[in-house]
Motif scaffolding. Structure first.
Motif, PDB file in Angstrom:
ATOM      1  N   VAL A 180       4.643   0.514  16.859  1.00  0.00           N
ATOM      2  CA  VAL A 180       5.445  -0.531  17.501  1.00  0.00           C
ATOM      3  C   VAL A 180       5.683  -0.175  18.968  1.00  0.00           C
ATOM      4  O   VAL A 180       5.554  -1.031  19.853  1.00  0.00           O
TER       5      VAL A 180
ATOM      6  N   VAL B 246       5.333  -7.786  15.076  1.00  0.00           N
ATOM      7  CA  VAL B 246       5.431  -6.407  14.597  1.00  0.00           C
ATOM      8  C   VAL B 246       6.844  -6.196  14.067  1.00  0.00           C
ATOM      9  O   VAL B 246       7.760  -6.954  14.393  1.00  0.00           O
ATOM     10  N   GLY B 247       7.031  -5.156  13.245  1.00  0.00           N
ATOM     11  CA  GLY B 247       8.365  -4.811  12.771  1.00  0.00           C
ATOM     12  C   GLY B 247       8.481  -4.781  11.260  1.00  0.00           C
ATOM     13  O   GLY B 247       7.506  -4.607  10.543  1.00  0.00           O
ATOM     14  N   VAL B 248       9.702  -4.967  10.777  1.00  0.00           N
ATOM     15  CA  VAL B 248      10.007  -4.928   9.339  1.00  0.00           C
ATOM     16  C   VAL B 248      10.811  -6.166   8.951  1.00  0.00           C
ATOM     17  O   VAL B 248      11.393  -6.832   9.796  1.00  0.00           O
ATOM     18  N   GLN B 249      10.853  -6.520   7.678  1.00  0.00           N
ATOM     19  CA  GLN B 249       9.980  -6.003   6.658  1.00  0.00           C
ATOM     20  C   GLN B 249       9.029  -7.097   6.217  1.00  0.00           C
ATOM     21  O   GLN B 249       9.378  -8.261   6.229  1.00  0.00           O
ATOM     22  N   THR B 250       7.825  -6.686   5.820  1.00  0.00           N
ATOM     23  CA  THR B 250       6.725  -7.635   5.622  1.00  0.00           C
ATOM     24  C   THR B 250       7.041  -8.822   4.711  1.00  0.00           C
ATOM     25  O   THR B 250       6.764  -9.960   5.084  1.00  0.00           O
TER      26      THR B 250
ATOM     27  N   ILE C  16       9.212 -10.618   8.407  1.00  0.00           N
ATOM     28  CA  ILE C  16       7.880 -10.814   8.993  1.00  0.00           C
ATOM     29  C   ILE C  16       7.260 -12.086   8.413  1.00  0.00           C
ATOM     30  O   ILE C  16       6.846 -12.985   9.148  1.00  0.00           O
TER      31      ILE C  16
ATOM     32  N   VAL D  37      -0.453 -10.836  13.042  1.00  0.00           N
ATOM     33  CA  VAL D  37       0.389  -9.754  12.532  1.00  0.00           C
ATOM     34  C   VAL D  37      -0.390  -8.460  12.715  1.00  0.00           C
ATOM     35  O   VAL D  37      -1.560  -8.372  12.323  1.00  0.00           O
TER      36      VAL D  37
ATOM     37  N   THR E 174       3.626  -3.134  11.151  1.00  0.00           N
ATOM     38  CA  THR E 174       4.561  -3.825  10.265  1.00  0.00           C
ATOM     39  C   THR E 174       4.631  -3.009   8.983  1.00  0.00           C
ATOM     40  O   THR E 174       3.708  -2.262   8.668  1.00  0.00           O
TER      41      THR E 174
ATOM     42  N   HIS F 253       3.421  -4.486   1.060  1.00  0.00           N
ATOM     43  CA  HIS F 253       2.917  -4.779   2.405  1.00  0.00           C
ATOM     44  C   HIS F 253       1.529  -5.417   2.334  1.00  0.00           C
ATOM     45  O   HIS F 253       1.298  -6.485   2.912  1.00  0.00           O
TER      46      HIS F 253
END
Length: 195
Positions: free
Chosen positions: A38, A132-136, A140, A157, A162, A170
């Motif tokens: 990230v 980008v980031g959390v959570q899938t 997301i 994505v 992620t 995920h």
């Protein structure tokens, strides 16, 4: 700056202490491992002049604006995750909001729900979003599906930037997003692409 990049925004979602740090109240098991990716995605975005939008959860300490299923976490003597002004609501170490970046505060999974994100992106000529980031499976996925529904030209994505509670969750969600036309790229692929 290439027109493609000038019409692109990087959405950095929920990279906050309460989601990423081990032992934190909302810890996402896969979160700590993606921090370097990230950080790199943000660096690349800055280098290309891509708009950076920091999407964070910040709740009322009494939980009055949190989903019903999470209200039990708030109140006297409770942990009160991602409460506004707390250390848990801050971005993890290595991620910093800089001048020219924009911060969107959300209280639900999607970055578009009950926020000004769509009007912000539209008014700045953004046609492409990279996430980008959390959570899938939650923030997301909801954000990505809303971006698809809102007809952004491309929605991307970054797979290794992620994360979810488990690799299996995920992977399954990445598969679902790919099936609705979302570009799912590794960070290195994105770095060398024009998307």
């Amino acid at each position: 700056m290439e027109e493609k990049w000038s019409q692109t925004a990087l959405l950095v979602i929920d990279m906050q202490n309460d989601f990423i740090l081990p032992g934190a109240p909302m810890h996402v098991a896969g979160g700590p491992a993606i921090v370097p990716a990230v950080v790199k995605a943000v660096e690349i975005a800055r280098d290309h002049g891509i708009s950076i939008i920091w999407v964070v959860r910040e709740h009322d300490p009494f939980g009055r604006d949190v989903e019903l299923f999470r209200r039990h976490l708030y109140g006297d003597g409770k942990e009160r995750p991602t409460s506004k002004g707390t250390k848990g609501a801050e971005l993890v170490e290595g991620l910093v909001i800089e001048e020219g970046d924009y911060k969107v505060v959300k209280t639900r999974f999607s970055a578009f729900f009950a926020t000004n994100l769509h009007s912000l992106l539209q008014s700045n000529g953004i046609k492409n979003v990279v996430v980008v980031g959390v959570q899938t499976p939650n923030c997301i996925r909801q954000t990505v599906f809303d971006a698809v529904a809102l007809d952004y030209q491309s929605v991307t994505v970054i797979i290794d930037a992620t994360a979810a509670a488990t690799p299996e969750v995920h992977t399954a969600n990445i598969y679902d997003m790919r099936n609705v036309g979302v570009a799912t790229l590794m960070l290195q692929e994105w770095c060398s692409s024009d998307a």
